[in-house]
Design an enzyme around this catalytic site. Structure first.
Site, short mmCIF file in Angstrom:
data_model
loop_
_atom_site.label_atom_id
_atom_site.label_comp_id
_atom_site.label_asym_id
_atom_site.label_seq_id
_atom_site.Cartn_x
_atom_site.Cartn_y
_atom_site.Cartn_z
N HIS A 189 -88.42 28.69 25.49
CA HIS A 189 -87.86 27.47 24.90
C HIS A 189 -87.91 27.55 23.38
O HIS A 189 -88.98 27.56 22.78
CB HIS A 189 -88.65 26.25 25.42
CG HIS A 189 -88.04 24.95 25.02
ND1 HIS A 189 -88.75 23.95 24.40
CD2 HIS A 189 -86.77 24.49 25.14
CE1 HIS A 189 -87.94 22.94 24.16
NE2 HIS A 189 -86.73 23.24 24.61
N SER A 204 -84.25 22.75 28.32
CA SER A 204 -85.18 21.81 27.72
C SER A 204 -85.69 20.83 28.77
O SER A 204 -86.75 20.24 28.60
CB SER A 204 -84.50 20.96 26.65
OG SER A 204 -83.97 21.75 25.66
N ASN A 218 -92.11 18.82 23.19
CA ASN A 218 -91.26 17.65 23.45
C ASN A 218 -92.02 16.56 24.19
O ASN A 218 -91.65 15.39 24.13
CB ASN A 218 -90.02 18.05 24.25
CG ASN A 218 -88.96 18.65 23.33
OD1 ASN A 218 -89.08 18.56 22.11
ND2 ASN A 218 -87.94 19.26 23.91
N GLU A 256 -91.80 28.49 22.86
CA GLU A 256 -92.67 28.19 24.00
C GLU A 256 -92.35 29.20 25.10
O GLU A 256 -91.20 29.33 25.52
CB GLU A 256 -92.44 26.76 24.50
CG GLU A 256 -92.94 25.70 23.52
CD GLU A 256 -92.70 24.27 23.98
OE1 GLU A 256 -93.54 23.40 23.71
OE2 GLU A 256 -91.64 24.00 24.60
N1 LIG Z 1 -79.94 21.76 20.84
C1 LIG Z 1 -81.26 21.80 20.84
O1 LIG Z 1 -81.95 21.30 19.96
C2 LIG Z 1 -81.96 22.57 21.94
C3 LIG Z 1 -83.29 22.97 21.80
C4 LIG Z 1 -83.89 23.74 22.79
C5 LIG Z 1 -83.16 24.07 23.92
N2 LIG Z 1 -81.88 23.67 24.06
C6 LIG Z 1 -81.16 24.09 25.26
O2 LIG Z 1 -80.30 25.18 24.94
C7 LIG Z 1 -79.17 25.19 25.81
C8 LIG Z 1 -77.90 25.28 25.00
O3 LIG Z 1 -77.82 24.17 24.15
P1 LIG Z 1 -76.79 24.13 22.93
O4 LIG Z 1 -77.18 22.98 22.10
O5 LIG Z 1 -76.66 25.47 22.32
O6 LIG Z 1 -75.41 23.81 23.71
P2 LIG Z 1 -73.91 24.09 23.21
O7 LIG Z 1 -73.07 23.12 23.98
O8 LIG Z 1 -73.82 24.10 21.74
O9 LIG Z 1 -73.60 25.56 23.72
C9 LIG Z 1 -73.52 25.94 25.04
C10 LIG Z 1 -72.59 27.16 25.13
O10 LIG Z 1 -72.70 27.72 26.42
C11 LIG Z 1 -71.41 28.17 26.81
N3 LIG Z 1 -71.37 28.25 28.27
C12 LIG Z 1 -71.35 27.25 29.18
N4 LIG Z 1 -71.38 27.77 30.42
C13 LIG Z 1 -71.42 29.11 30.30
C14 LIG Z 1 -71.46 30.19 31.22
N5 LIG Z 1 -71.48 29.99 32.52
N6 LIG Z 1 -71.50 31.42 30.73
C15 LIG Z 1 -71.48 31.66 29.42
N7 LIG Z 1 -71.45 30.68 28.50
C16 LIG Z 1 -71.40 29.42 28.94
C17 LIG Z 1 -70.48 27.12 26.25
O11 LIG Z 1 -69.16 27.61 26.16
C18 LIG Z 1 -71.12 26.85 24.90
O12 LIG Z 1 -70.61 27.72 23.91
C19 LIG Z 1 -79.32 23.95 26.66
O13 LIG Z 1 -79.94 24.30 27.87
C20 LIG Z 1 -80.22 23.06 25.85
O14 LIG Z 1 -80.94 22.13 26.62
C21 LIG Z 1 -81.26 22.94 23.10
#
Ligand SMILES: NC(=O)c1ccc[n+]([C@@H]2O[C@H](COP(=O)([O-])OP(=O)(O)OC[C@H]3O[C@@H](n4cnc5c(N)ncnc54)[C@H](O)[C@@H]3O)[C@@H](O)[C@H]2O)c1
Length: 679
Positions: A141, A120, A191, A153
């Site tokens: 995204h 993001s 965003n 996106e």
């Molecule tokens: N939450 C939102 O609204 C949103 C929206 C768009 C994009 N994002 C992006 O999505 C991504 C994930 O966000 P999230 O909210 O799901 O986070 P989250 O913390 O819920 O999940 C992340 C997961 O990734 C795993 N992980 C970490 N390092 C790893 C690796 N090297 N290999 C495999 N797995 C690994 C973790 O164990 C965890 O389960 C981020 O980059 C975030 O910016 C989030």
């Protein structure tokens, strides 16, 4: 184009598990990976509980849930994605973690594997630069919750190859997403104005302009949304808002920087307190400030070439569920008011300048003109796309005018052999814009409806008789005018998701763009009457078996199929044909005697009791005058040429739209079915 058969998602957290769920729900196989078994299982449990809730709400059947789960492989073994076609990363928002992951994937994956990031807040290019396949690297995204929010996106960085972008867009379509293409810029498109919307709400609180309930009420009024900024932050998490505002502030300057109040709230680790009274006297001022911020930023991002006007609006409508996008709002409130609210923001914040696009529009005084119909040429084929996915590509005056313009461009281009007509998003075209009909009936302007329909007929005839191959891609639902547009094409190719239907008689009118005559010329008057009277859906398979659709394809084979059609003989869609036995009984429902019976409220004969009863029940809810007129027209139209049949149809429009039932039926859409009076 490379087939997408195996998809990988890395990270089984909130986003990753949701992305996996959506991919599997839409019929693709997917491997979900996390670092530890416990995280993988947590992701899987999240998916199961959401699917189970869907089963309880009857969105899916238990069998569909089982099938979805069977398409998911959940593992900690990275080698399982080594041969994937596309891998989406959704791990922690940490540059080091993501970079290391992409380098690991780059080393183990096949040459052809495309890598994508769901970051993001980082630039897509920052990761692409660290691997050996920057051309096969792209940003995808998603929006929370990714199994429900349809926006995606697609963010190419400068070195992403056109083939990768194409595959990314195809992938979006394959898993039911509406893609907008966005430049690799801070906050991408949505965003970029959504985060300042949240941040500004907290600044207004900080300035003591109003209490939270008042700011919430003003936000809801400004954008016609169900939740205000504070409630949204409570639901999605205040830290995410802070993190996103920090990124924008760092990259774009103080105007975007996180407010002190917002940061403090995160540090308190408490949700916003939404209680209190709304102060009506302050609403307008706050609403103007919200408008100034969001419209100003939306215009700035278009100025910078981050996204188009149309994609920015789509992003707001699909991603944020605004009723209208920023540019549509500007048209609604007018350029003078728009300029005034944005100017107030520019005066307040030294580093925010009034965008050039607004200065230009203020000078001309003209509203924004949206491009609803796009065209792209490839391999001597013009792909015309109706691009109003949020309105299921419904036909209104502007859409039909632009369709005509694009079609004329394609027809007059000697390099073009074939013209494809398709819809963006999940639907092909869901009929005509009902509001347009209602407005014109109420304003005593039925002649305008007739003129609009006449123009539509002329275009459809040109499509039917073109010297180029004209092909409809029925890869989703079509209704009414949408089905009629498809029927006018020389060939229809469908995917299994395609369908047709004529719901008009349920809303007091008749199919008005040649649907009756073209269907009857293909499958006979009796079966055509059955579909027009009942409004029953014609699935892609039914349409194929009836010879209306020439081929059912896997969406990924579309371009190959189109080229085959363009290089083959002109198909004769009105050839005589033998209909499969399974349609014989349906045709019998509308034999001349049975039609008489049905229109008199009596059961049809010579068919199963069950079908007779069901059909009578369905038909009893339709507008009687529309049924009568459809019956007459379908018979009369088969005795004359197509242009004459069109004239017959046009000749009855004024009558049908003048009935009380037409207004009652059209006005009932989305509400309770009306009691038709036969007047
Ligand atoms: N939450 C939102 O609204 C949103 C929206 C768009 C994009 N994002 C992006 O999505 C991504 C994930 O966000 P999230 O909210 O799901 O986070 P989250 O913390 O819920 O999940 C992340 C997961 O990734 C795993 N992980 C970490 N390092 C790893 C690796 N090297 N290999 C495999 N797995 C690994 C973790 O164990 C965890 O389960 C981020 O980059 C975030 O910016 C989030």
């Amino acid at each position: 184009m490379k087939q997408l058969t195996k998809i990988g998602v890395i990270g089984a957290g909130n986003m990753g598990s949701g992305i996996v769920q959506k991919i599997a729900q839409e019929g693709l196989s997917v491997v979900m990976i996390d670092t530890q078994e416990i995280f993988v299982q947590k992701g899987l449990a999240n998916i199961k509980s959401l699917l189970q809730a869907g089963v309880e709400r009857r969105i899916f059947s238990p069998a569909q849930m089982a099938a979805t789960l069977s398409r998911i492989t959940a593992t900690v073994d990275f080698n399982q994605v080594a041969d994937a076609d596309l891998i989406i990363e959704a791990v922690f928002e940490d540059k080091g973690v993501k970079t290391a992951l992409f380098q690991q994937l780059d080393a183990i994956c096949d040459e052809h594997t495309i890598l994508a990031t769901n970051t993001s807040s980082f630039y897509v290019r920052e990761f692409a630069e660290k691997i050996n396949r920057p051309d096969r690297f792209v940003g995808l995204h998603y929006f929370y919750h990714p199994a429900k929010n349809r926006l995606l996106e697609v963010i190419p960085h400068q070195g992403t190859s056109p083939a990768t972008v194409e595959i990314a867009k195809m992938f979006a379509k394959l898993h039911g997403k509406t893609a907008i293409t966005v430049k690799d810029a801070p906050g991408f498109a949505v965003n970029r104005f959504f985060v300042p919307f949240l941040n500004e709400a907290t600044r207004m609180l900080e300035e003591n302009l109003a209490n939270i309930p008042t700011i919430e009420a003003a936000a809801k009024r400004a954008f016609k949304i169900g939740m205000g900024a504070f409630e949204l932050m409570n639901v999605t998490g205040i830290p995410i808002a802070v993190h996103s505002a920090d990124t924008l502030g760092r990259e774009l300057g103080p105007f975007y920087a996180t407010s002190v109040t917002l940061r403090k709230q995160m540090e308190k680790k408490e949700n916003w307190d939404l209680s209190g009274q709304v102060d009506e006297s302050k609403l307008e001022k706050i609403e103007d400030r919200f408008l100034g911020i969001c419209l100003g930023v939306a215009a700035a991002l278009v100025d910078e070439g981050v996204a188009s006007v149309e994609d920015t609006d789509l992003g707001a409508k699909i991603g944020l569920r605004w009723v209208k996008g920023p540019f549509e709002i500007m048209n609604r409130i007018g350029i003078t008011k728009t300029y005034q609210v944005v100017e107030a923001v520019a005066l307040k914040y030294a580093d925010f300048a009034i965008p050039e696009i607004l200065k230009k529009h203020k000078q001309t005084g003209k509203p924004f003109d949206f491009r609803w119909v796009d065209m792209q040429a490839k391999d001597q084929v013009a792909y015309i796309t109706i691009n109003r996915p949020e309105a299921m590509n419904a036909l209104n005056e502007a859409v039909v005018r632009q369709l005509e313009e694009r079609f004329s461009e394609a027809e007059s281009n000697p390099d073009i052999k074939g013209i494809v007509i398709q819809g963006a998003g999940k639907a092909f075209v869901a009929g005509a814009d009902i509001r347009y009909f209602i407005q014109n009936i109420k304003n005593d302007r039925i002649d305008d409806i007739v003129a609009f329909t006449k123009g539509g007929h002329e275009l459809l005839l040109r499509i039917e008789n073109s010297t180029k191959r004209t092909i409809a891609v029925l890869d989703g639902l079509s209704l009414g005018g949408g089905s009629e547009l498809a029927l006018a094409c020389q060939t229809i190719v469908a995917t299994s998701a395609g369908s047709m239907g004529f719901p008009e008689t349920a809303i007091g009118i008749i199919p008005g763009l040649g649907g009756m005559l073209r269907t009857a010329r293909q499958i006979g008057t009796e079966l055509a009457k059955y579909y027009v009277f009942t409004g029953r859906t014609i699935s892609a398979q039914d349409a194929y078996d009836l010879g209306i659709v020439s081929k059912i394809i896997n969406p990924q084979d579309l371009e190959k199929t189109i080229l085959e059609i363009c290089n083959g003989p002109i198909p004769d869609k009105y050839r005589s044909r033998k209909l499969p036995e399974r349609f014989a009984e349906l045709a019998k429902v509308c034999s001349p005697d049975n039609v008489k019976a049905l229109l008199a409220g009596l059961k049809p004969e010579g068919i199963s009791a069950d079908l007779a009863e069901k059909t009578l029940k369905i038909i009893s809810r339709k507008a009687p005058l529309a049924l009568l007129k459809a019956d007459e027209l379908i018979d009369a139209q088969q005795k004359v040429t197509i242009p004459e049949a069109i004239d017959l149809e046009l000749g009855e429009l004024n009558y049908i739209f003048s009935t009380e039932d037409a207004l009652a039926g059209l006005s009932s859409v989305g509400g309770k079915p009306p009691q038709y009076q036969g007047k």
